[in-house]
Design an enzyme around this catalytic site. Structure first.
Site, PDB file in Angstrom:
ATOM      1  N   GLU A  74       0.835  -1.204   0.000  1.00 22.78           N
ATOM      2  CA  GLU A  74       0.000   0.000   0.000  1.00 22.78           C
ATOM      3  C   GLU A  74       0.871   1.256   0.000  1.00 22.78           C
ATOM      4  O   GLU A  74       0.555   2.248  -0.659  1.00 22.78           O
ATOM      5  CB  GLU A  74      -0.942  -0.001   1.206  1.00 22.78           C
ATOM      6  CG  GLU A  74      -1.922   1.149   1.222  1.00 22.78           C
ATOM      7  CD  GLU A  74      -2.876   1.156   0.042  1.00 22.78           C
ATOM      8  OE1 GLU A  74      -3.046   2.235  -0.563  1.00 22.78           O
ATOM      9  OE2 GLU A  74      -3.459   0.105  -0.280  1.00 22.78           O
ATOM     10  N   GLU A  81       1.653   6.501  -7.013  1.00 23.80           N
ATOM     11  CA  GLU A  81       0.614   7.486  -7.334  1.00 23.80           C
ATOM     12  C   GLU A  81       1.144   8.908  -7.233  1.00 23.80           C
ATOM     13  O   GLU A  81       0.867   9.750  -8.086  1.00 23.80           O
ATOM     14  CB  GLU A  81      -0.591   7.311  -6.406  1.00 23.80           C
ATOM     15  CG  GLU A  81      -1.408   6.081  -6.711  1.00 23.80           C
ATOM     16  CD  GLU A  81      -2.572   5.893  -5.753  1.00 23.80           C
ATOM     17  OE1 GLU A  81      -2.648   6.612  -4.726  1.00 23.80           O
ATOM     18  OE2 GLU A  81      -3.406   5.024  -6.029  1.00 23.80           O
TER      19      GLU A  81
END
Length: 130
Positions: A74, A81
């Site tokens: 994650e 991102e």
């Protein structure tokens, strides 16, 4: 002294700074990423449940590896991102693909973690209920 020169330096002080930066990254994802908050909440519930059913050391080890893998992925997803957002201010299909693939890696590992969790808790849960 530039950023690149600082990165080449060695020593205890640089080591301490690397831990500070790592904890800043952890704080960032915990504060800003809803999915990380969900992963952490579920992980804490699973750890409490593991304590209740008294998992064996081997099961704990496997559980910690799986939890750590989900959380680490994650964090990598978040890093990807942010990098994509930094270099691509406008929508670009390749930027979207990079983000989607990173998110898919977390999804796949999370699904595997659920299966591993079922395998780990099945027998201890049966013993705990009876």
């Amino acid at each position: 002294m530039g950023w690149g020169e600082k990165r080449k330096r060695k020593g205890f002080r640089r080591l301490l700074h690397s831990f500070v930066y790592a904890f800043q990254g952890l704080y960032y994802v915990l504060r800003h990423e809803q999915n990380m908050q969900i992963h952490l909440g579920v992980s804490l519930l699973i750890i409490v449940f593991g304590l209740m059913v008294e998992l064996s050391p081997l099961r704990w080890a496997i559980l910690m590896i799986v939890i750590g893998g989900v959380i680490a992925l994650e964090m990598v997803n978040t890093a990807i991102e942010r990098i994509v957002d930094l270099v691509s201010s406008d929508f670009h299909p390749l930027a979207g693909i990079a983000k989607d693939v990173a998110a898919s890696a977390v999804l796949i590992f999370s699904m595997i973690a659920v299966v591993v969790g079922i395998i780990i808790f099945f027998e201890p849960l049966l013993q705990w209920i009876s």
